[in-house]
Every structure is written in structure tokens, then in C-alpha cells.
Design an enzyme around this catalytic site. Structure first.
Site, short mmCIF file in Angstrom:
data_model
loop_
_atom_site.label_atom_id
_atom_site.label_comp_id
_atom_site.label_asym_id
_atom_site.label_seq_id
_atom_site.Cartn_x
_atom_site.Cartn_y
_atom_site.Cartn_z
N CYS A 254 0.83 -1.21 0.00
CA CYS A 254 0.00 0.00 0.00
C CYS A 254 0.87 1.26 0.00
O CYS A 254 1.53 1.54 -0.98
CB CYS A 254 -0.98 -0.05 1.17
N HIS B 182 -3.42 -5.52 1.37
CA HIS B 182 -2.76 -5.68 2.67
C HIS B 182 -2.78 -7.13 3.15
O HIS B 182 -3.74 -7.53 3.82
CB HIS B 182 -3.51 -4.85 3.72
N GLU C 43 -1.26 -8.41 5.58
CA GLU C 43 -1.24 -8.47 7.06
C GLU C 43 -2.63 -8.26 7.66
O GLU C 43 -2.81 -8.43 8.86
CB GLU C 43 -0.22 -7.45 7.61
#
Lengths: 82, 230
Positions: free
Chosen positions: B86, B203, B205
């Protein structure tokens, strides 16, 4: 010496903010225009008196940080105090 | 496995990324601060998401001129693996580590939702070698400037040389907004020439626990780390 840097998106790069402004102006009844492009202006004082040197330094700043040369055009103008 | 997460003022996914890496390796990654001028030899550096320097000037522009970037470039030239997620992807582009540009989402909206990524037929890369072309991963995006653009020449170079890692994928024939930002050719992530640097808007994560609604991000990070360790 005071310098302004005008930064605009290159031809062909999508400018959604410009498109939104275009739509709103038309909604307000303005139709006698086209090709709206948004951009930004950066003004700074360069501690230098020689115009060529000022332009050179400002250009270096543009290349190194102020402008993304992949998508943006720029123009440097020296602002003369009135 | 020596990993690190690079942190800038305004990074906000650094902790999530560190939690994800610890979950996989059992060890917390080193934290690199943007002013650090020295970094040890590492296997993987991750530049996390967030709003480094408040997105001032252009997203990632100020972070890309931070002292730590020199170390990160050295790490890359040593053949180290580098992942930018990102805002991290935006920083990699502003630092000229990856080519092209990321501009405002086509619809002018900050988009935060799950996307389906399709693994592309790419060059050898530790981030993708555990996956087959066409494999799909459900990983969320959250960004305002994720619209990847490139000139025709660069786009050809990326497409013809297997440097596109992921594209947003239609989950059904009738779906029209599968691409969250209007990116060229539905590009969601690209690789460096040697395949060891990956920049991606989604993302991983944020998809590491069933509480997140999915674990494809964990799968992606786990397999990447396994390959990087070799």
C-alpha cells in the site's frame, strides 16, 4: 529570490478531481469550456540573486522531489516584487 | 531469517505487519526508523502501509527521500527481498525502486474492502514461486491512491517480461467494480526486474486470522518467507 513552481498532470493522465470540477461547473450551467486540469503551486524563496542560478536550483529541486516527472509537468517562474 | 519493518512518521500498518511476521517466523522483525542510516544484513525488509508524512506533496514522496531509503536500496542491490504494501508500494515507486506511478482512485473514493487477486504468469520470484498462475487470493485493500498507471512502453515491458504479480480478478461475469481503483490492466502488484522486490496495494497483514474474515494474507506471507529463506 521568490520562485513559483506550477505543477500539472501530463496530458493523458487521469485527473479525477478535474473531472469532478468539470461536472459541477456544467451542473451550474457553465458549458463554454473544456479540458479542465487541476494542479498545484509551490512558492519558495531561494537565497540567491542571479536569475539563472535560481532557475537552476529550482529545477534541481523539481527533479529531485517537487515533481513526479513520470506523470507531472512543471513550470518555474521567478516572481518579481512590485 | 532476518526480517525488518521500516517505519516512517505516519506509518500505521507496521505493528500489524510485525504481528504477521512473528506469527510465521516466531521472531519479531527488527524495526527500522526512517532516520536510520545503518541497517544490518537482512533477508527481508517490509515497507508497511499507512500515511507516511501525511501523504503530503504526493503519497510516499517524502518517505522516499528519507535516509533509510539508501539502506533499502543497498539491501536490494545485494539481492535482498523487499515487500512494499500500500503506502509501502507508493514509497517504492517514489524511490524509483519500482517503475510507473500510483494516482488517485478513479472514482475519487477511499476504498476499503476485500479484493480477489489472481496470481499472474510471472518471472521467478520468492513471493510467488509457491503459487501457480491463476491461483486466487482474497486480500483486502484500503487506499485512496492505488490506481496504477504506466506509459505504453512500460506496460508492455511489465506484461511481456512477467513483472506483474497480481491482477484484480472478477469473481463473476457480471461484476463491474472488481477493480477497486481503476488501475491499468487491473494491476494490483508488480515485481522488480529480478523478482525480489514486490509492490502491492492489498494488505496481506490484514488477512491473517479467521477473525479478519480470511487467512489468504497469512498464506501469502508464509509462503513468501519460506521461499526467501530458501
Amino acid at each position: 529570490m521568490k520562485v513559483e513552481v506550477n505543477i500539472s498532470l501530463k496530458e493523458g493522465v487521469l485527473d479525477p478531481e478535474g473531472q469532478a470540477i468539470d461536472n459541477t461547473l456544467r451542473n451550474l450551467g457553465y458549458n463554454n469550456f473544456d479540458n479542465i486540469r487541476t494542479g498545484k503551486q509551490i512558492i519558495l524563496n531561494i537565497d540567491e540573486t542571479d536569475e539563472n542560478e535560481v532557475l537552476k536550483q529550482a529545477d534541481k529541486m523539481c527533479q529531485e522531489l517537487l515533481v513526479n516527472i513520470v506523470i507531472e509537468n512543471y513550470q518555474i517562474n521567478i516572481i518579481k516584487d512590485k | 531469517m532476518r526480517t525488518a519493518v521500516a517505519i516512517f512518521p505516519g506509518s500505521n500498518c507496521d505493528r500489524d505487519m510485525a504481528v504477521a511476521i512473528k506469527k510465521i517466523t516466531g521472531k519479531s522483525p527488527l524495526k527500522l526508523w526512517h532516520k536510520d542510516t545503518e541497517a544490518p544484513n537482512l533477508d527481508l525488509i517490509v515497507i508497511p502501509g499507512g500515511f507516511s508524512f501525511g501523504d503530503y506533496l504526493r503519497c510516499g514522496a517524502l518517505a522516499a527521500r528519507s535516509p533509510i531509503i539508501k539502506n533499502i536500496k543497498n539491501h536490494v542491490s545485494r539481492g535482498g527481498a523487499l515487500l512494499g504494501v500500500c503506502n509501502g508500494f507508493q514509497i517504492l515507486i517514489e524511490a524509483n525502486i519500482l517503475p510507473g506511478s500510483l494516482v488517485r482512485n478513479k472514482k475519487l473514493l477511499f476504498t476499503c474492502r476485500e479484493t480477489t487477486l489472481e496470481v499472474q504468469d510471472s518471472i521467478q520470484s520468492p513471493f510467488l514461486s509457491s503459487f501457480n498462475t491463476g491461483d486466487c487470493l482474497n486480500i483486502p485493500v484500503a487506499h485512496n491512491e492505488g490506481n496504477y498507471i504506466a506509459n505504453n512502453e512500460l506496460l508492455k515491458e511489465l506484461e511481456n517480461n512477467g513483472r506483474i504479480a497480481f491482477k484484480y480478478k472478477k469473481s463473476s461475469e457480471i461484476e463491474t467494480d472488481y477493480n477497486p481503483n481503476g488501475s491499468l490492466n487491473d494491476i494490483a502488484g508488480i515485481l522488480s526486474e529480478n523478482g525480489r522486490v514486490l509492490g502491492m496495494m492489498p494488505h496481506p497483514e490484514r488477512s491473517i486470522s479467521s477473525l479478519h474474515g480470511g487467512t489468504d494474507g497469512l498464506k501469502f506471507l508464509t509462503k513468501s518467507i519460506e521461499q526467501i529463506v530458501g
